[in-house]
Design a protein around this motif. Structure first.
Motif, PDB file in Angstrom:
ATOM      1  N   GLY A 144       0.824  -1.211   0.000  1.00  0.00           N
ATOM      2  CA  GLY A 144       0.000   0.000   0.000  1.00  0.00           C
ATOM      3  C   GLY A 144       0.856   1.257   0.000  1.00  0.00           C
ATOM      4  O   GLY A 144       0.526   2.241  -0.670  1.00  0.00           O
ATOM      5  N   GLY A 145       1.953   1.232   0.749  1.00  0.00           N
ATOM      6  CA  GLY A 145       2.842   2.391   0.808  1.00  0.00           C
ATOM      7  C   GLY A 145       3.399   2.740  -0.563  1.00  0.00           C
ATOM      8  O   GLY A 145       3.551   3.910  -0.911  1.00  0.00           O
ATOM      9  N   GLN A 146       3.682   1.704  -1.350  1.00  0.00           N
ATOM     10  CA  GLN A 146       4.186   1.962  -2.699  1.00  0.00           C
ATOM     11  C   GLN A 146       3.125   2.642  -3.545  1.00  0.00           C
ATOM     12  O   GLN A 146       3.423   3.534  -4.346  1.00  0.00           O
ATOM     13  N   ILE A 147       1.862   2.212  -3.364  1.00  0.00           N
ATOM     14  CA  ILE A 147       0.768   2.813  -4.130  1.00  0.00           C
ATOM     15  C   ILE A 147       0.606   4.284  -3.742  1.00  0.00           C
ATOM     16  O   ILE A 147       0.518   5.163  -4.598  1.00  0.00           O
ATOM     17  N   VAL A 148       0.588   4.551  -2.425  1.00  0.00           N
ATOM     18  CA  VAL A 148       0.434   5.923  -1.938  1.00  0.00           C
ATOM     19  C   VAL A 148       1.564   6.812  -2.487  1.00  0.00           C
ATOM     20  O   VAL A 148       1.332   7.911  -2.971  1.00  0.00           O
ATOM     21  N   SER A 149       2.781   6.266  -2.447  1.00  0.00           N
ATOM     22  CA  SER A 149       3.921   7.030  -2.924  1.00  0.00           C
ATOM     23  C   SER A 149       3.833   7.301  -4.433  1.00  0.00           C
ATOM     24  O   SER A 149       4.088   8.419  -4.894  1.00  0.00           O
ATOM     25  N   HIS A 150       3.430   6.289  -5.190  1.00  0.00           N
ATOM     26  CA  HIS A 150       3.256   6.472  -6.634  1.00  0.00           C
ATOM     27  C   HIS A 150       2.245   7.575  -6.925  1.00  0.00           C
ATOM     28  O   HIS A 150       2.461   8.446  -7.757  1.00  0.00           O
ATOM     29  N   ARG A 151       1.103   7.495  -6.217  1.00  0.00           N
ATOM     30  CA  ARG A 151       0.043   8.485  -6.469  1.00  0.00           C
ATOM     31  C   ARG A 151       0.537   9.878  -6.117  1.00  0.00           C
ATOM     32  O   ARG A 151       0.273  10.839  -6.843  1.00  0.00           O
ATOM     33  N   SER A 152       1.237  10.003  -4.990  1.00  0.00           N
ATOM     34  CA  SER A 152       1.649  11.341  -4.577  1.00  0.00           C
ATOM     35  C   SER A 152       2.698  11.901  -5.536  1.00  0.00           C
ATOM     36  O   SER A 152       2.691  13.086  -5.855  1.00  0.00           O
ATOM     37  N   ARG A 153       3.593  11.025  -6.038  1.00  0.00           N
ATOM     38  CA  ARG A 153       4.594  11.516  -6.982  1.00  0.00           C
ATOM     39  C   ARG A 153       3.952  11.902  -8.311  1.00  0.00           C
ATOM     40  O   ARG A 153       4.339  12.864  -8.950  1.00  0.00           O
ATOM     41  N   TYR A 154       2.930  11.125  -8.713  1.00  0.00           N
ATOM     42  CA  TYR A 154       2.247  11.480  -9.949  1.00  0.00           C
ATOM     43  C   TYR A 154       1.544  12.825  -9.787  1.00  0.00           C
ATOM     44  O   TYR A 154       1.625  13.689 -10.668  1.00  0.00           O
ATOM     45  N   LEU A 155       0.884  13.007  -8.640  1.00  0.00           N
ATOM     46  CA  LEU A 155       0.150  14.260  -8.417  1.00  0.00           C
ATOM     47  C   LEU A 155       1.083  15.473  -8.350  1.00  0.00           C
ATOM     48  O   LEU A 155       0.707  16.566  -8.746  1.00  0.00           O
ATOM     49  N   ARG A 156       2.300  15.260  -7.847  1.00  0.00           N
ATOM     50  CA  ARG A 156       3.257  16.366  -7.802  1.00  0.00           C
ATOM     51  C   ARG A 156       3.497  16.907  -9.210  1.00  0.00           C
ATOM     52  O   ARG A 156       3.554  18.112  -9.429  1.00  0.00           O
ATOM     53  N   ASP A 157       3.583  15.991 -10.198  1.00  0.00           N
ATOM     54  CA  ASP A 157       3.796  16.430 -11.579  1.00  0.00           C
ATOM     55  C   ASP A 157       2.506  16.896 -12.233  1.00  0.00           C
ATOM     56  O   ASP A 157       2.497  17.802 -13.057  1.00  0.00           O
ATOM     57  N   TYR A 158       1.422  16.207 -11.859  1.00  0.00           N
ATOM     58  CA  TYR A 158       0.166  16.423 -12.577  1.00  0.00           C
ATOM     59  C   TYR A 158      -0.588  17.678 -12.119  1.00  0.00           C
ATOM     60  O   TYR A 158      -1.127  18.419 -12.948  1.00  0.00           O
ATOM     61  N   SER A 159      -0.627  17.911 -10.797  1.00  0.00           N
ATOM     62  CA  SER A 159      -1.469  18.987 -10.274  1.00  0.00           C
ATOM     63  C   SER A 159      -1.212  20.358 -10.910  1.00  0.00           C
ATOM     64  O   SER A 159      -2.165  21.026 -11.324  1.00  0.00           O
ATOM     65  N   PRO A 160       0.060  20.816 -11.003  1.00  0.00           N
ATOM     66  CA  PRO A 160       0.283  22.147 -11.580  1.00  0.00           C
ATOM     67  C   PRO A 160      -0.264  22.254 -13.006  1.00  0.00           C
ATOM     68  O   PRO A 160      -0.824  23.279 -13.399  1.00  0.00           O
ATOM     69  N   MET A 161      -0.142  21.128 -13.744  1.00  0.00           N
ATOM     70  CA  MET A 161      -0.635  21.108 -15.118  1.00  0.00           C
ATOM     71  C   MET A 161      -2.148  21.267 -15.146  1.00  0.00           C
ATOM     72  O   MET A 161      -2.697  22.045 -15.938  1.00  0.00           O
ATOM     73  N   ALA A 162      -2.853  20.536 -14.280  1.00  0.00           N
ATOM     74  CA  ALA A 162      -4.317  20.592 -14.245  1.00  0.00           C
ATOM     75  C   ALA A 162      -4.783  21.982 -13.818  1.00  0.00           C
ATOM     76  O   ALA A 162      -5.720  22.553 -14.397  1.00  0.00           O
ATOM     77  N   VAL A 163      -4.111  22.545 -12.809  1.00  0.00           N
ATOM     78  CA  VAL A 163      -4.486  23.870 -12.311  1.00  0.00           C
ATOM     79  C   VAL A 163      -4.334  24.907 -13.430  1.00  0.00           C
ATOM     80  O   VAL A 163      -5.224  25.724 -13.673  1.00  0.00           O
ATOM     81  N   GLU A 164      -3.220  24.803 -14.139  1.00  0.00           N
ATOM     82  CA  GLU A 164      -2.951  25.769 -15.201  1.00  0.00           C
ATOM     83  C   GLU A 164      -3.976  25.660 -16.327  1.00  0.00           C
ATOM     84  O   GLU A 164      -4.483  26.669 -16.827  1.00  0.00           O
ATOM     85  N   LEU A 165      -4.299  24.412 -16.712  1.00  0.00           N
ATOM     86  CA  LEU A 165      -5.222  24.244 -17.829  1.00  0.00           C
ATOM     87  C   LEU A 165      -6.638  24.687 -17.481  1.00  0.00           C
ATOM     88  O   LEU A 165      -7.317  25.282 -18.308  1.00  0.00           O
ATOM     89  N   VAL A 166      -7.077  24.426 -16.261  1.00  0.00           N
ATOM     90  CA  VAL A 166      -8.416  24.879 -15.871  1.00  0.00           C
ATOM     91  C   VAL A 166      -8.465  26.406 -15.947  1.00  0.00           C
ATOM     92  O   VAL A 166      -9.419  26.989 -16.484  1.00  0.00           O
TER      93      VAL A 166
END
Lengths: 379, 201
Positions: free
Chosen positions: A188-210
């Motif tokens: 589970g820790g690996q999953i949480v870490s994967h998601r958080s690392r993906y969101l670190r890259d993804y969130s700024p992009m989503a915020v900017e596009l909205v």
């Protein structure tokens, strides 16, 4: 990479050849004429599966022995045929002269991203939809993630069974439960870490596009709501595992009473706020749709940044609830990326089209190219 | 399809079809082959089966296979180093480890892996015998060689907790790049595990 042609044989109600433009391809027609089927054919040829539920055999026209879709994929002036044939429950891909290609071989050539009316659930639906949105995106970047998810699900069912065994008076050794908690936290820790690392890259992009797609009217905020503990920014695997293990131990008593595991990535969520308020509850239908489209496009932008391959963008009936200003902003964004897009609509939006764009009329399984100004009259 | 065959042959086919990898058609082929070969071949097989039934049993020490109710050749061998114990899931895991010729200690066969969902708990793995063996034989190291599946890993984790309390050294088989394997073609989960478990040279 772009798709110059698509030849469909006995794919649902379609047997057609369509030459696509390299910009935005608009397919106009009434309901039930075959617009979505055409998108589905493109998607199946790229991804090997449909975006609709059901069996592969359902894709074949009734009473036909099999269906084929052949795309002409152009890259630096060279056109390579990518062909999928479906017979019964069997799917076979051929890329160029190579038969029986694996999906990862096809993916090196072409990919597709689909967005349809159901994707609105991303914003207003349950957390599970948002988890699958994240998980699907991570799978693209890191294929073994799929096995992590499956392993985690399996261990989760094991722990839940042990919890119920405890609850029903049979007493498995504490150490056994502790072992399963250790394993569950490790996966589970690996999953949480994967998601958080993906969101670190993804969130700024989503915020900017909205912001860009709404002319700055909507401000999106994303937060990884992690049941194991605070999870802002990217979290390391070891830290996530430790955090999750601690919570599993703390909650063991409660979990035994409820007979289920109440902490872990299977319950995490992605919180979406628009202009400071929960998008799920307070955003209008149109705003929710706008956010969902922009989030999907942000996924595509990240993909493009990372792999250098631009996926084919398939948009099924997504314009219907957007006003014309936002439609224009959205189409401009697509044109600005030089993404090839195929979209369906019952009525073409009243915007200025470019030379790279093309319009097609879909009627009773027939598809023909028409001028943008003529199709409006016929509709 | 087998209805026209004599009843004993039909029963033989049903029995053979329970073997792993044998379906009803293969079972019929085997049965008809045995009959065609004549009574000598049938005699041979039935004698071998009979002897197996009489003579072969589980080794009382390691739960591997032994003959005549005694210890298995590995447990009985004075050449084997008595202070290490290798825990495997099944008897089938022993021959490959033996032919790798890297391990010279004794074995312990679990026959099952923990799986709460399938109702397999510690008591089904006769772990009391494992602990007895560790205590009575002065075992210094236990090598956990259960498979690297979720069940295999969970079993290893549980055993390591149990055995560490006994003050014994517990090790786990390494996971990673296969010998002679190209990195390029390695599946990514194995590769990421190999990175986690990398060692200093």
């Amino acid at each position: 990479m772009r798709v110059v042609s698509a030849i469909l044989e006995d794919f649902r109600n379609l047997s057609v050849r369509v030459d696509l433009a390299c910009g935005i391809n608009v397919f106009v027609g009434r309901n039930g004429q075959g617009k979505t089927n055409f998108l589905e054919a493109l998607f199946v040829a790229c991804m090997g599966r449909s975006f609709r539920p059901g069996r592969l055999a359902d894709l074949v026209r009734f009473s036909a022995p099999g269906a084929t879709v052949e795309l002409g994929v152009e890259e630096r002036g060279i056109v390579t045929p990518v062909r999928v044939s479906i017979a019964g429950s069997q799917r076979r891909h051929r890329v160029g002269g190579r038969d029986n290609c694996s999906l990862s071989e096809v993916a090196q050539m072409i990919r597709a991203v689909f967005f349809g009316p159901d994707d609105l659930d991303l914003v207003k639906g349950s957390p599970s939809g948002r988890r699958s949105f994240l998980d699907e995106a991570i799978r693209v970047h890191h294929p073994p993630y799929e096995r992590l998810l499956m392993g985690y699900q399996r261990l989760l069912r094991d722990r839940n069974q042990l919890l119920r065994d405890f609850g029903s008076g049979r007493h498995p050794p504490e150490e056994l439960l502790a072992s399963y908690e250790g394993e569950l936290a490790r996966w589970g820790g690996q999953i949480v870490s994967h998601r958080s690392r993906y969101l670190r890259d993804y969130s700024p992009m989503a915020v900017e596009l909205v912001a860009r797609h709404t002319g700055g009217q909507l401000t999106l905020e994303l937060a990884h709501e992690c049941t194991a503990g605070p999870c802002g920014g990217a979290i390391e695997v070891g830290d996530a595992q430790e955090m999750l293990l601690g919570r599993l131990r703390d909650l063991r008593g409660e979990d035994i009473r409820s007979g289920s595991t109440t902490v872990g990535p299977h319950l995490d969520d992605l919180r979406l706020d628009v202009n400071g308020r929960a998008a799920r509850l307070f955003a209008s239908q149109g705003e929710q749709r706008q956010v969902a489209v922009s989030m999907k496009l942000a996924q595509l932008a990240l993909w493009r940044q990372k792999f250098g391959v631009t996926p084919l963008l398939l948009l099924d009936d997504v314009l219907s609830e957007l006003d014309s200003t936002r439609i224009r902003l959205l189409l401009d964004a697509i044109a600005g990326w030089q993404v090839q897009a195929v979209l369906t609509t019952t009525a073409p939006p009243d915007v200025v089209w470019k030379d790279d764009d093309a319009c097609f009329r879909v009627k009773e399984g027939g598809i023909c190219r028409v001028d943008f100004d003529k199709v409006a009259d016929e509709a | 399809m087998a209805d026209i065959l004599p009843k004993p042959l039909q029963r033989l086919i049903l029995v053979l079809a329970k073997l792993p990898g044998v379906g009803s058609r293969t079972a019929m082929r085997y049965a008809l082959h045995l009959v065609r070969e004549g009574s000598d071949r049938l005699e041979e097989l039935s004698a071998a089966l009979d002897e197996t039934r009489r003579e072969v049993s589980l080794c009382p020490s390691c739960f591997g296979m032994s003959e005549g109710g005694g210890l298995c050749p590995i447990c009985a061998s004075p050449e084997r180093r008595g202070e290490t114990l290798c825990v495997v899931e099944g008897i089938g895991d022993m021959p490959p480890i033996e032919s790798a010729a890297q391990y010279a200690g004794r074995y312990f066969v679990l026959h099952k892996l923990l799986s709460p969902l399938k109702g397999v708990g510690p008591q089904e793995l006769h772990l009391d015998r494992l602990l007895d063996t560790v205590r009575d034989h002065g075992i210094a190291e236990v090598v956990l060689a259960t498979p690297l599946t979720t069940d295999g890993e969970a079993t290893a984790t549980y055993l390591s907790r149990l055995l560490t309390q006994e003050g014994v050294r517990v090790t786990r088989l390494a996971a990673g790049v296969p010998v002679g394997g190209a990195i390029e073609y390695l599946d990514r989960l194995t590769l990421s595990r190999a990175f986690q478990d990398r060692k200093e040279l």
